[in-house]
Design an enzyme around this catalytic site. Structure first.
Site, PDB file in Angstrom:
ATOM      1  N   SER A   7      61.485  64.076   9.260  1.00  0.00           N
ATOM      2  CA  SER A   7      60.759  64.483   8.056  1.00  0.00           C
ATOM      3  C   SER A   7      59.865  65.671   8.365  1.00  0.00           C
ATOM      4  O   SER A   7      58.961  65.575   9.205  1.00  0.00           O
ATOM      5  CB  SER A   7      59.907  63.330   7.531  1.00  0.00           C
ATOM      6  OG  SER A   7      59.028  63.784   6.529  1.00  0.00           O
ATOM      7  N   HIS A  32      64.856  65.690   6.386  1.00  0.00           N
ATOM      8  CA  HIS A  32      64.244  64.950   5.281  1.00  0.00           C
ATOM      9  C   HIS A  32      63.059  65.731   4.732  1.00  0.00           C
ATOM     10  O   HIS A  32      62.179  66.164   5.483  1.00  0.00           O
ATOM     11  CB  HIS A  32      63.778  63.582   5.790  1.00  0.00           C
ATOM     12  CG  HIS A  32      63.314  62.654   4.719  1.00  0.00           C
ATOM     13  ND1 HIS A  32      64.178  61.852   3.996  1.00  0.00           N
ATOM     14  CD2 HIS A  32      62.070  62.387   4.251  1.00  0.00           C
ATOM     15  CE1 HIS A  32      63.484  61.130   3.135  1.00  0.00           C
ATOM     16  NE2 HIS A  32      62.197  61.445   3.261  1.00  0.00           N
ATOM     17  N   ASP A  34      59.976  65.476   2.028  1.00  0.00           N
ATOM     18  CA  ASP A  34      59.174  64.616   1.155  1.00  0.00           C
ATOM     19  C   ASP A  34      58.506  65.469   0.087  1.00  0.00           C
ATOM     20  O   ASP A  34      57.652  66.307   0.383  1.00  0.00           O
ATOM     21  CB  ASP A  34      58.115  63.887   1.972  1.00  0.00           C
ATOM     22  CG  ASP A  34      58.719  62.813   2.858  1.00  0.00           C
ATOM     23  OD1 ASP A  34      59.389  61.919   2.312  1.00  0.00           O
ATOM     24  OD2 ASP A  34      58.511  62.856   4.084  1.00  0.00           O
ATOM     25  N   MET A  36      56.129  65.565  -3.121  1.00  0.00           N
ATOM     26  CA  MET A  36      55.089  64.804  -3.818  1.00  0.00           C
ATOM     27  C   MET A  36      54.385  65.703  -4.829  1.00  0.00           C
ATOM     28  O   MET A  36      54.130  66.873  -4.551  1.00  0.00           O
ATOM     29  CB  MET A  36      54.066  64.257  -2.817  1.00  0.00           C
ATOM     30  CG  MET A  36      54.676  63.450  -1.686  1.00  0.00           C
ATOM     31  SD  MET A  36      53.406  62.835  -0.564  1.00  0.00           S
ATOM     32  CE  MET A  36      54.420  62.451   0.886  1.00  0.00           C
ATOM     33  N   HIS A  65      63.529  63.654  -0.951  1.00  0.00           N
ATOM     34  CA  HIS A  65      62.949  62.417  -1.483  1.00  0.00           C
ATOM     35  C   HIS A  65      61.914  62.803  -2.531  1.00  0.00           C
ATOM     36  O   HIS A  65      60.831  63.290  -2.197  1.00  0.00           O
ATOM     37  CB  HIS A  65      62.321  61.635  -0.323  1.00  0.00           C
ATOM     38  CG  HIS A  65      61.564  60.424  -0.741  1.00  0.00           C
ATOM     39  ND1 HIS A  65      60.696  59.763   0.099  1.00  0.00           N
ATOM     40  CD2 HIS A  65      61.529  59.734  -1.915  1.00  0.00           C
ATOM     41  CE1 HIS A  65      60.161  58.740  -0.532  1.00  0.00           C
ATOM     42  NE2 HIS A  65      60.648  58.703  -1.760  1.00  0.00           N
ATOM     43  N   MET A  67      59.186  62.065  -4.788  1.00  0.00           N
ATOM     44  CA  MET A  67      58.095  61.168  -5.161  1.00  0.00           C
ATOM     45  C   MET A  67      57.313  61.844  -6.277  1.00  0.00           C
ATOM     46  O   MET A  67      56.156  62.236  -6.121  1.00  0.00           O
ATOM     47  CB  MET A  67      57.209  60.884  -3.946  1.00  0.00           C
ATOM     48  CG  MET A  67      57.910  60.029  -2.902  1.00  0.00           C
ATOM     49  SD  MET A  67      56.969  59.877  -1.351  1.00  0.00           S
ATOM     50  CE  MET A  67      57.637  61.305  -0.466  1.00  0.00           C
ATOM     51  N   MET A 136      61.115  52.150   1.623  1.00  0.00           N
ATOM     52  CA  MET A 136      59.848  52.614   2.159  1.00  0.00           C
ATOM     53  C   MET A 136      59.183  51.492   2.951  1.00  0.00           C
ATOM     54  O   MET A 136      58.972  50.397   2.420  1.00  0.00           O
ATOM     55  CB  MET A 136      58.924  53.079   1.036  1.00  0.00           C
ATOM     56  CG  MET A 136      59.409  54.311   0.286  1.00  0.00           C
ATOM     57  SD  MET A 136      59.566  55.767   1.357  1.00  0.00           S
ATOM     58  CE  MET A 136      57.853  56.031   1.837  1.00  0.00           C
ATOM     59  N   GLY A 141      53.013  58.636   0.174  1.00  0.00           N
ATOM     60  CA  GLY A 141      51.890  59.531  -0.067  1.00  0.00           C
ATOM     61  C   GLY A 141      51.432  60.305   1.145  1.00  0.00           C
ATOM     62  O   GLY A 141      51.047  61.459   1.020  1.00  0.00           O
ATOM     63  N   PHE A 142      51.493  59.682   2.323  1.00  0.00           N
ATOM     64  CA  PHE A 142      50.975  60.346   3.510  1.00  0.00           C
ATOM     65  C   PHE A 142      51.821  60.013   4.732  1.00  0.00           C
ATOM     66  O   PHE A 142      52.384  58.921   4.837  1.00  0.00           O
ATOM     67  CB  PHE A 142      49.524  59.928   3.781  1.00  0.00           C
ATOM     68  CG  PHE A 142      48.579  60.248   2.662  1.00  0.00           C
ATOM     69  CD1 PHE A 142      48.014  61.511   2.553  1.00  0.00           C
ATOM     70  CD2 PHE A 142      48.274  59.302   1.699  1.00  0.00           C
ATOM     71  CE1 PHE A 142      47.156  61.823   1.504  1.00  0.00           C
ATOM     72  CE2 PHE A 142      47.412  59.591   0.655  1.00  0.00           C
ATOM     73  CZ  PHE A 142      46.857  60.861   0.555  1.00  0.00           C
ATOM     74  N   GLY A 143      51.897  60.948   5.673  1.00  0.00           N
ATOM     75  CA  GLY A 143      52.567  60.700   6.930  1.00  0.00           C
ATOM     76  C   GLY A 143      51.627  59.999   7.900  1.00  0.00           C
ATOM     77  O   GLY A 143      50.424  59.925   7.684  1.00  0.00           O
ATOM     78  N   GLY A 144      52.194  59.468   8.977  1.00  0.00           N
ATOM     79  CA  GLY A 144      51.385  58.877  10.034  1.00  0.00           C
ATOM     80  C   GLY A 144      50.900  57.466   9.769  1.00  0.00           C
ATOM     81  O   GLY A 144      50.047  56.955  10.503  1.00  0.00           O
ATOM     82  N   ASP A 174      62.084  54.640   5.747  1.00  0.00           N
ATOM     83  CA  ASP A 174      61.102  55.705   5.958  1.00  0.00           C
ATOM     84  C   ASP A 174      59.704  55.118   5.993  1.00  0.00           C
ATOM     85  O   ASP A 174      59.291  54.430   5.060  1.00  0.00           O
ATOM     86  CB  ASP A 174      61.218  56.729   4.823  1.00  0.00           C
ATOM     87  CG  ASP A 174      60.254  57.897   4.973  1.00  0.00           C
ATOM     88  OD1 ASP A 174      59.581  57.996   6.011  1.00  0.00           O
ATOM     89  OD2 ASP A 174      60.194  58.720   4.041  1.00  0.00           O
ATOM     90  N   GLY A 175      58.972  55.405   7.086  1.00  0.00           N
ATOM     91  CA  GLY A 175      57.583  54.991   7.157  1.00  0.00           C
ATOM     92  C   GLY A 175      57.228  54.298   8.453  1.00  0.00           C
ATOM     93  O   GLY A 175      57.631  53.153   8.680  1.00  0.00           O
ATOM     94  N   GLY A 176      56.525  54.990   9.335  1.00  0.00           N
ATOM     95  CA  GLY A 176      56.092  54.369  10.575  1.00  0.00           C
ATOM     96  C   GLY A 176      57.196  54.095  11.566  1.00  0.00           C
ATOM     97  O   GLY A 176      57.038  53.263  12.469  1.00  0.00           O
ATOM     98  N   GLY A 196      58.788  61.115  11.056  1.00  0.00           N
ATOM     99  CA  GLY A 196      58.038  62.360  10.955  1.00  0.00           C
ATOM    100  C   GLY A 196      57.075  62.533  12.092  1.00  0.00           C
ATOM    101  O   GLY A 196      57.319  63.259  13.052  1.00  0.00           O
TER     102      GLY A 196
END
Length: 224
Positions: A7, A32, A34, A36, A65, A67, A136, A141-144, A174-176, A196
């Site tokens: 990402s 990827h 993102d 938003m 993606h 959002m 998800m 909304g946010f990376g990390g 996607d996510g963590g 990401g």
């Protein structure tokens, strides 16, 4: 085969072309993006113009993606900019089946996204019409952000739903995602891992991607 979709949300945009080339050489299968809008999510990121530049930087499929609210208004723009895959959230559009049809008509693979609190029942009637489902494992909304452990059970149930419906949709998560949970995610049914921060914030992004990929592929024969 499990694949990786880095990402660019976590990439260094001052050298985005270099970072994309680096992960492409390291074994990425997709890029990827993102998207938003500051309304559906509390963050604002990129639009079709950035996708157009990503398209010039890589031959890999671009996974957009969305959002965003009212995604129907932007599908043509993202497809025209070079996106190959476009996914949308059921709660962001009034008529999901029509939106999926618009994505297909634009020449892209169509995906539907499940947030952590979105039940699988939301996509039962559309699962046979999509090319992939993006699960998800953090709130968008946010990376990390940290991986939500209950996502693994949801992955398994999603895999079972796809089989029950005799659908062909692939599963993306996607996510963590990182080397510590890639194997579990893949074993639970994920086929495309979006990562990401675990890649672009690492000291050696190329090696970080390879480590995630090795961990994921080590679990491909494991049944969970």
């Amino acid at each position: 085969m499990v694949e990786i979709a880095p990402s660019i949300l976590s990439a260094d945009f001052t050298r985005l072309g270099e970072e994309i080339a680096m992960v492409e050489r390291a074994g990425a299968s997709y890029i990827h993006v993102d998207v938003m809008d500051g309304h559906y999510t509390p963050n604002l990121t990129v639009g079709p113009f950035v996708v157009e530049w990503v398209r010039k930087a890589t031959r890999l499929p671009i996974d957009a993606h969305l959002m965003i609210e009212n995604p129907d208004n932007f599908i043509g723009a993202f497809a025209g900019a070079g996106a190959n895959m476009i996914s949308v959230h059921p709660g962001a559009t009034y008529h999901l089946h029509r939106t999926i049809s618009y994505i297909r008509q634009a020449g892209c693979q169509a995906g539907v996204v499940l947030n952590p609190a979105t039940p699988l029942a939301m996509i039962e009637e559309i699962i046979a019409d999509v090319d992939y489902v993006l699960l998800m494992s953090v709130n968008p909304g946010f990376g990390g952000q940290k991986f939500i452990p209950s996502s693994l059970d949801k992955l398994r149930r999603l895999r079972d739903l796809i089989r029950f419906k005799s659908a062909t949709a692939r599963i993306e998560i996607d996510g963590g995602i990182g080397p510590d949970n890639a194997a579990e995610a893949a074993a639970a049914g994920a086929e495309i891992l979006v990562a990401g921060s675990a890649i672009f914030k690492a000291g050696d992004p190329a090696e970080a991607l390879k480590k995630i990929l090795r961990a994921a592929q080590s679990s491909e024969r494991v049944t969970v």
